[in-house]
Design a protein around this motif. Structure first.
Motif, mmCIF file in Angstrom:
data_model
loop_
_atom_site.group_PDB
_atom_site.id
_atom_site.type_symbol
_atom_site.label_atom_id
_atom_site.label_comp_id
_atom_site.label_asym_id
_atom_site.label_seq_id
_atom_site.Cartn_x
_atom_site.Cartn_y
_atom_site.Cartn_z
ATOM 1 N N VAL A 14 0.829 -1.198 0.000
ATOM 2 C CA VAL A 14 0.000 0.000 0.000
ATOM 3 C C VAL A 14 0.862 1.245 0.000
ATOM 4 C CG1 VAL A 14 -1.673 1.329 1.347
ATOM 5 C CG2 VAL A 14 -1.960 -1.138 1.095
ATOM 6 N N ALA A 15 1.930 1.244 0.839
ATOM 7 C CA ALA A 15 2.797 2.414 0.900
ATOM 8 C C ALA A 15 3.496 2.648 -0.417
ATOM 9 C CB ALA A 15 3.825 2.226 2.029
ATOM 10 N N ALA A 16 4.004 1.551 -1.034
ATOM 11 C CA ALA A 16 4.702 1.694 -2.311
ATOM 12 C C ALA A 16 3.761 2.232 -3.377
ATOM 13 C CB ALA A 16 5.277 0.348 -2.743
ATOM 14 N N ALA A 17 2.538 1.718 -3.396
ATOM 15 C CA ALA A 17 1.586 2.189 -4.391
ATOM 16 C C ALA A 17 1.214 3.641 -4.149
ATOM 17 C CB ALA A 17 0.328 1.322 -4.359
ATOM 18 N N ALA A 18 1.131 4.036 -2.870
ATOM 19 C CA ALA A 18 0.788 5.414 -2.566
ATOM 20 C C ALA A 18 1.871 6.360 -3.046
ATOM 21 C CB ALA A 18 0.571 5.567 -1.059
ATOM 22 N N VAL A 19 3.144 5.942 -2.879
ATOM 23 C CA VAL A 19 4.244 6.784 -3.335
ATOM 24 C C VAL A 19 4.178 6.997 -4.832
ATOM 25 C CG1 VAL A 19 6.744 6.904 -3.587
ATOM 26 C CG2 VAL A 19 5.755 6.164 -1.427
ATOM 27 N N SER A 20 3.790 5.956 -5.579
ATOM 28 C CA SER A 20 3.761 6.064 -7.036
ATOM 29 C C SER A 20 2.499 6.743 -7.544
ATOM 30 C CB SER A 20 3.861 4.671 -7.667
ATOM 31 O OG SER A 20 2.686 3.947 -7.396
ATOM 32 N N GLY A 21 1.561 7.028 -6.634
ATOM 33 C CA GLY A 21 0.324 7.655 -7.063
ATOM 34 C C GLY A 21 -0.640 6.679 -7.689
ATOM 35 N N CYS A 22 -0.412 5.363 -7.495
ATOM 36 C CA CYS A 22 -1.274 4.342 -8.094
ATOM 37 C C CYS A 22 -2.092 3.679 -7.002
ATOM 38 C CB CYS A 22 -0.428 3.294 -8.821
ATOM 39 S SG CYS A 22 0.603 3.989 -10.119
ATOM 40 N N THR A 23 -3.234 3.171 -7.353
ATOM 41 C CA THR A 23 -4.133 2.567 -6.386
ATOM 42 C C THR A 23 -4.041 1.049 -6.461
ATOM 43 O OG1 THR A 23 -5.659 4.408 -6.654
ATOM 44 C CG2 THR A 23 -6.512 2.425 -5.600
ATOM 45 N N PRO A 24 -3.673 0.385 -5.354
ATOM 46 C CA PRO A 24 -3.590 -1.075 -5.377
ATOM 47 C C PRO A 24 -4.967 -1.695 -5.374
ATOM 48 C CG PRO A 24 -3.183 -0.275 -3.152
ATOM 49 C CD PRO A 24 -3.332 0.946 -4.024
ATOM 50 N N ASP A 25 -4.997 -2.985 -5.683
ATOM 51 C CA ASP A 25 -6.292 -3.659 -5.700
ATOM 52 C C ASP A 25 -6.452 -4.583 -4.517
ATOM 53 O OD1 ASP A 25 -4.485 -5.578 -6.411
ATOM 54 O OD2 ASP A 25 -5.808 -6.530 -7.872
ATOM 55 N N VAL A 26 -5.731 -4.259 -3.409
ATOM 56 C CA VAL A 26 -5.786 -5.157 -2.260
ATOM 57 C C VAL A 26 -7.185 -5.283 -1.693
ATOM 58 C CG1 VAL A 26 -3.392 -4.834 -1.614
ATOM 59 C CG2 VAL A 26 -5.087 -3.205 -0.805
ATOM 60 N N LEU A 27 -8.085 -4.339 -1.978
ATOM 61 C CA LEU A 27 -9.466 -4.447 -1.524
ATOM 62 C C LEU A 27 -10.367 -5.024 -2.597
ATOM 63 C CD1 LEU A 27 -9.795 -1.034 0.354
ATOM 64 C CD2 LEU A 27 -9.194 -3.278 1.265
ATOM 65 N N GLY A 28 -9.767 -5.419 -3.725
ATOM 66 C CA GLY A 28 -10.542 -6.030 -4.785
ATOM 67 C C GLY A 28 -11.341 -5.043 -5.600
ATOM 68 N N LEU A 29 -11.000 -3.745 -5.514
ATOM 69 C CA LEU A 29 -11.770 -2.741 -6.221
ATOM 70 C C LEU A 29 -11.356 -2.598 -7.681
ATOM 71 C CD1 LEU A 29 -11.840 0.006 -3.429
ATOM 72 C CD2 LEU A 29 -13.559 -1.736 -3.938
ATOM 73 N N SER A 30 -10.173 -3.008 -8.029
ATOM 74 C CA SER A 30 -9.703 -2.885 -9.413
ATOM 75 C C SER A 30 -8.616 -3.914 -9.651
ATOM 76 C CB SER A 30 -9.175 -1.471 -9.682
ATOM 77 O OG SER A 30 -8.089 -1.183 -8.810
ATOM 78 N N ARG A 31 -8.309 -4.142 -10.904
ATOM 79 C CA ARG A 31 -7.281 -5.122 -11.280
ATOM 80 C C ARG A 31 -6.009 -4.378 -11.630
ATOM 81 N NH1 ARG A 31 -3.696 -8.231 -11.618
ATOM 82 N NH2 ARG A 31 -3.657 -10.205 -12.735
ATOM 83 N N SER A 32 -5.100 -4.293 -10.677
ATOM 84 C CA SER A 32 -3.863 -3.563 -10.913
ATOM 85 C C SER A 32 -2.822 -4.468 -11.555
ATOM 86 C CB SER A 32 -3.320 -3.009 -9.599
ATOM 87 O OG SER A 32 -2.984 -4.070 -8.730
ATOM 88 N N VAL A 33 -1.815 -3.855 -12.118
ATOM 89 C CA VAL A 33 -0.637 -4.569 -12.590
ATOM 90 C C VAL A 33 0.373 -4.562 -11.454
ATOM 91 C CG1 VAL A 33 1.263 -4.611 -14.244
ATOM 92 C CG2 VAL A 33 -1.028 -3.943 -14.989
ATOM 93 N N ARG A 34 0.656 -5.739 -10.938
ATOM 94 C CA ARG A 34 1.580 -5.852 -9.812
ATOM 95 C C ARG A 34 3.000 -6.029 -10.336
ATOM 96 N NH1 ARG A 34 -2.584 -9.453 -8.856
ATOM 97 N NH2 ARG A 34 -4.091 -8.800 -7.276
ATOM 98 N N VAL A 35 3.908 -5.196 -9.836
ATOM 99 C CA VAL A 35 5.306 -5.245 -10.260
ATOM 100 C C VAL A 35 6.161 -5.569 -9.042
ATOM 101 C CG1 VAL A 35 7.185 -4.018 -11.389
ATOM 102 C CG2 VAL A 35 4.805 -3.478 -12.000
ATOM 103 N N ALA A 36 6.791 -6.723 -9.038
ATOM 104 C CA ALA A 36 7.672 -7.119 -7.943
ATOM 105 C C ALA A 36 9.079 -6.603 -8.223
ATOM 106 C CB ALA A 36 7.693 -8.636 -7.799
#
Length: 414
Positions: A11-33
């Protein structure tokens, strides 16, 4: 279930990038490890920010040294893209990877990438970031104190170390807490002294370095440097607990050493801690003998696509593969793009030009090519024990220490 630490980190990493994660199942994000942290992680976020408006959210998952877990059992948390810092893992995970889209494959890229990334004519990885592993950062003012220039040969380097030690200056800071620093040192010595043996080990189906005479000879050469009294800043004790950023601070912040073997991505740390920004120099690993070619060892991070790949993931890879995509990271320093020689600081420009210079023959990181034999419980541990046996103790201890290292390595091989 996702751990609290990984959940909050994502969540913190996504917040820094200005992108919204899908950890709540609200959208299908592209996860980058990714394996990056600190300034490198922030720099990667700046790259993502520079890609413009995307039709999908991007979630960055920092896995650090656990990046290989990205290829674990399939789950809802499986990443869509992995920025893999160990391209040597690609051949071992072909069943887990989808090919890179053909239109993104650069036919003019350096050949050492193809040996790891191309299998049966299909490309499974895309170079994103190149690491020059034959770079030595130093303070020019210290060399001037002893009337010396950067060494051109191994014997000149040993002589420089003696001159510095006699002047009360510790020549070398060693970040032995990061095992790859030790393997980088040995790889440069082996490639510079016996390039044919290096290549043979790199491509062997069942490498047995303990049985290669040139490998033993490289250990002896390395032992002449590490064993010389007064060479290591803080001695073996401090070297063992230092990671590579700590060793850089020893040179440029605390001024307790003259030089440090560190890759191009050390540049932001060098710039951050240099007391005198003008007192920063870089030379590349010298030739092992006069007239011989200097070694050039490279590593890097590659983009791979775990199966099954989504259209959004492929679109993000296309954007990351664009020549200008890395410009924000290049601007912050510590980034080399494959085949590119412009836009860098003077120090990194020199490294980039060496990688593509006529007659230069860069070879990929041997420890990565050796697989498990070259990792934490293999060559890393062997070289750590080797350093403990010889560090600052004089050349008399080297022959026995070499034999012990070879015996230890033989056990790992079996």
């Amino acid at each position: 279930m996702i751990s609290r630490r990984l959940f909050l980190g994502a969540v913190a990493a996504a917040a820094v990038s200005g992108c919204t994660p899908d950890v709540l199942g609200l959208s299908r994000s592209v996860r980058v490890a990714v394996s990056w942290s600190g300034t490198e992680l922030r720099a990667f976020h700046s790259v993502l920010d520079g890609l413009g408006d995307l039709e999908y959210p991007v979630e960055v998952v920092p896995l650090g040294d656990d990046i290989s877990t990205a290829f674990g059992p399939r789950s809802a948390r499986r990443p869509d893209i992995v920025m893999l810092p160990q391209p040597g893992l690609v051949p071992r995970h072909l069943r887990d990877l989808d090919p890179i889209p053909a239109e993104l494959v650069d036919r003019n890229r350096e050949p050492y990438w193809d040996e790891l990334l191309v299998h049966d004519g299909t490309t499974y990885g895309l170079p994103f970031k190149t690491a020059h592993k034959s770079a030595i950062w130093y303070r020019p003012s210290v060399l001037k104190q002893v009337g010396a220039e950067p060494p051109r040969t191994w014997s000149e380097w040993l002589a420089l170390n003696r001159s510095l030690s006699l002047a009360g200056i510790r020549p070398l800071a060693l970040g032995a807490g990061d095992g790859w620093v030790l393997t980088d040192f040995l790889e440069n010595v082996l490639l510079g002294s016996a390039p044919a043996a290096y290549r043979a080990l790199a491509v062997a189906d069942d490498p047995r370095p303990s049985q290669v005479s040139a490998f033993a000879a490289a250990l002896r050469l390395l032992g002449t440097m590490w064993s010389a009294p007064g060479t290591l800043a803080g001695g073996v004790e401090r070297s063992l607990v230092q990671q590579f950023p700590d060793a850089i601070v020893e040179v440029f912040g605390h001024h307790r050493a003259a030089m440090v073997l560190a890759t191009d991505f050390a540049e932001p740390v060098v710039r951050s801690f240099a007391v005198d920004p003008a007192d920063v120099g870089l030379f590349t690993f010298p030739a092992l003998s006069r007239g011989a070619a200097p070694p050039v060892v490279v590593g890097g991070d590659v983009i791979v696509l775990p199966r099954p790949t989504t259209d959004d993931a492929r679109d993000l890879v296309r954007r990351l593969a664009a020549p200008a995509a890395a410009d924000p990271w290049i601007a912050t320093g510590g980034f080399l793009a494959d085949g590119r020689t412009t836009g860098y600081s003077p120090e990194l420009t020199r490294l980039a030009e060496q990688l593509v210079a006529p007659g230069s023959s860069p070879q990929f990181d041997l420890s990565d090519r050796l697989g498990q034999l070259g990792d934490l419980n293999g060559l890393w541990r062997v070289l750590t024990d080797f350093l403990i046996r010889i560090g600052n103790r004089g050349s008399d201890v080297v022959p026995e220490a070499v034999e012990s290292a070879l015996a230890e390595l033989k056990q790992v091989e079996s």
